[in-house]
Motif scaffolding. Sequence first.
Motif, PDB file in Angstrom:
ATOM      1  N   ILE A 150      -6.272  -6.604 -11.702  1.00  0.00           N
ATOM      2  CA  ILE A 150      -5.603  -7.877 -11.969  1.00  0.00           C
ATOM      3  C   ILE A 150      -6.572  -8.859 -12.606  1.00  0.00           C
ATOM      4  O   ILE A 150      -6.207  -9.580 -13.548  1.00  0.00           O
ATOM      5  N   GLN A 153      -6.985  -7.852 -16.260  1.00  0.00           N
ATOM      6  CA  GLN A 153      -5.838  -8.266 -17.055  1.00  0.00           C
ATOM      7  C   GLN A 153      -5.854  -9.770 -17.300  1.00  0.00           C
ATOM      8  O   GLN A 153      -5.576 -10.236 -18.421  1.00  0.00           O
ATOM      9  N   LYS A 154      -6.158 -10.532 -16.235  1.00  0.00           N
ATOM     10  CA  LYS A 154      -6.247 -11.981 -16.393  1.00  0.00           C
ATOM     11  C   LYS A 154      -7.327 -12.347 -17.405  1.00  0.00           C
ATOM     12  O   LYS A 154      -7.129 -13.229 -18.270  1.00  0.00           O
ATOM     13  N   PHE A 319       0.701  -6.113 -19.391  1.00  0.00           N
ATOM     14  CA  PHE A 319       0.506  -7.388 -18.694  1.00  0.00           C
ATOM     15  C   PHE A 319       1.790  -7.896 -18.021  1.00  0.00           C
ATOM     16  O   PHE A 319       1.890  -9.088 -17.707  1.00  0.00           O
ATOM     17  N   ILE A 324       0.136 -10.674 -12.667  1.00  0.00           N
ATOM     18  CA  ILE A 324      -0.247 -11.304 -13.919  1.00  0.00           C
ATOM     19  C   ILE A 324       0.753 -12.373 -14.309  1.00  0.00           C
ATOM     20  O   ILE A 324       0.382 -13.470 -14.769  1.00  0.00           O
ATOM     21  N   ASN A 328      -0.066 -16.298 -14.921  1.00  0.00           N
ATOM     22  CA  ASN A 328       0.337 -16.990 -16.140  1.00  0.00           C
ATOM     23  C   ASN A 328       1.193 -18.212 -15.819  1.00  0.00           C
ATOM     24  O   ASN A 328       1.050 -19.261 -16.443  1.00  0.00           O
TER      25      ASN A 328
END
Length: 846
Positions: A150, A153-154, A319, A324, A328
């Motif tokens: 995670i 991905q961030k 994503f 995620i 966001n």
Amino acid sequence: MLAAATSFFSRTAISQSYNIGLTNGSRSPTPTPSGSSTPTQSSPPFRVGLWRVQRATHKVTNKRVSVWTFDKRIEMEGLGPISRERVLEVLKAEAAALSRLRHPSILEMVEPLEETRNELIFATEVVLSPLEISIPRGSHYLPLVELDEIEIQKGIIQLCKGLSFLHSSAKLIHSNLKPDCIIINEAGDWKISGLGLTIPLTTADGAPTRWEFPGFDGRIPSYIQRSFDYIAPEYALDEVLVTASDMYSLGAVIQAVHCKGKPPFQNFGSLGGLRDNAGRPVPDIGHLDTDLQDLLRSLITRGSQGRPTPNTLPSHSFFSSLPISTLNFLDRSNFTAKTREEKISFMKGLISVLGRFSEGLRIRKILPSLLEEMKDTHLLPYILPNVFAISNILSPGQFAQLVLPSLRPLFTVKDPPQNMLTLLDNLEMLQSKTEKGAFREQVLPLVYNALESEHAVVQERALKVVPNLCETIDYAEVSGVLFPRVALVFTKTKILSVKVATLVTFLSMVKTLDQTNLTQKLCPLLSKIRTKEPAVMMTTLSVQEAMGLKVDREAVATLVLPQLWAMSMGPLINIEQFQRFMSVIRKLGERVEKEHNQFLRDSQRIEDRSATANGVASPNLNTGVDFESLVGRANATVKPDTVMDSSTSWDDDVWGSIFNNTPETSAGISAATPVTPQPISTPAAQLPPIPKTQSLPSSPRLTNNVPVSRPPRLGAKPLPSTSFDRSAFSTNLQPHQTLRASSPPLQPQHVLSFSSPPSSTPQKPNYNISLSNAPVPSSTLASPPSYTTPNYTSFTSTPSHPMTSPPLQASLLSMGSMLAPMQPTRPVTTNKAVTKDDWGDFDPLK
């Protein structure tokens, strides 16, 4: 002096203003392998290319930064002039670009570049490490930051935002994006750095920038050269300058992060190797997730036309995971644009997905975002549960540094009431994460403010947390601050549920408060209860019962039990509740009876021991004498008469002295045979007169400093002593204990009677003594009786019967109005000894 002068002029403003290598005491968080931060006094430096990065703290403001230093003497040792010039050129360009470009995904510069003779130095925001040494299982891995999927991905999404800013706003191509040019800051964000080799898309006059050959020089450090392992093929082979080249580099970084730091192709700085590998399928990705494989194939391509852009890449299915999407949504740029209803719904659902984030991500990324949104008080009831859920994994030092400063202003916010309810529900966690002094000064006001709230539900919730506080905080705080505030709520509230809640709180505080507070404060407070509601009465009963078992017996008898009796008469109490009152009253009453009996016995025992120690015999002492021998001893004797003073008043304890329970004097008379008196008609005038004699005090006094004991106490009144028959008593008298010959005998036929003094109404005589009708010799009447001096020693040491004491006659006559003979007595003229037949049934006890 030259060395000192050189050192002085080589000092920079940063080195003078900051303590480099030290943080602000113990408040600086240092990353741990788990991704969380723990307080430490200093953190080890690390390297980002040619830069040496250290923590620093401002000497005045305590602001924490990271200082980047390039040592010219060390880093450029062995380099030629041209290489030296190239190194300085790239490093200065990098610092200049950081000071010029401002974006959340670009490394933030705090202090601009300074150059001295020996170094280049500037300061940025606090950073944890470069991505190169944080790649899991990489060859350069150091346990400074732990990355999970995670967080990766961030970070990729954040890099996309930074590249979008460079391409669209700054009109730049990074052209050197690689792991050691990506920095992870204190919040866990990925920041773009290494901007010394950026290429503008256009020149100053607006014309397209001319392409330059990306040569690789082995004599120059690799950090200031474009890496052939991450460079896009079209840039090196096709001489094309496009922003899509950075997306190829980003794809290579993503694969390196997932493949232990290895890029897709290793070209070893060779243009030929790059040409050979261009267009080949991406290797070593079969073990990766399907979405990730599809993402890498779309980025690592020979041509630039089909690659995703920084704006379209975050919408890829890779994503699309819930964590995620959560990050966001929580991003500042997105969250501020949401409506309040959307924010509330998000905060309600966030707590259910927090467990899917790593601890480091929760602490470094989610928690700061939540704390920043706490400015909106309407969102607090929904933000606070998430804040406390994350705070559970914090150490006390982290909590005091990161969370408590943001919570402290909320302790006084009373509206909406849900804020205080949430804070009170987590009070135990607040106490466990806060030092004792800080909890008393900063957190306890929350409880006090809640007790003063206008909302009953807040007051009840605050009262529920008081019992646990009583066991954990100082007693002085409980008795001096907490108890008075609860008592104030008890006296002011008009709500039945709050009244009962305060009584339940008092019940829990009984075991904490001392007897003084219970008897002087709590008892009077409970006595002022005027309501007759059964709920209040029964809760008060529980408080009184607990208090009655702790306070002393006197307080129970005088304070607790009277209140219980009064409350038990309440008109609304049913039979079961009344029986409950009676049960408690009996239990407390038995306690008072038992303890007070024991107290009295102990007091008597102490008094007896004190009397024994002082040489004074106590009448209650057990002398070990058997009762039968005490009241019926066969050897009791009667001593000779004792002379009494006629001046002694009759009421001066004469009769009372007979009832003294001295064993020695009572033994002889208790064995006397009762005789029923027979009245006769002999006139009282024929009785002989009673001569005046010396007196003996009738009550225990000191005569010539000699104590005189009291006569025995037999329950009978004494009569004047004349003559009596020894057979009237069951004891055998010894020869030396007979009556004296000089005592004037009374003839049996005479009557001796006494009465009250003359008055208008004649009164009956007090005594009628019946004797036989024997004649009285005239010789006895003619000669006055004579008496010897009384023997006080024998009187005090050996008991004698009161009838054997002639002075008692004088005492009777001297009483005046008390007891006086009805007629004058006549002297007895016979010297005949009185026998037992002369006395007849005379009973001296009647």
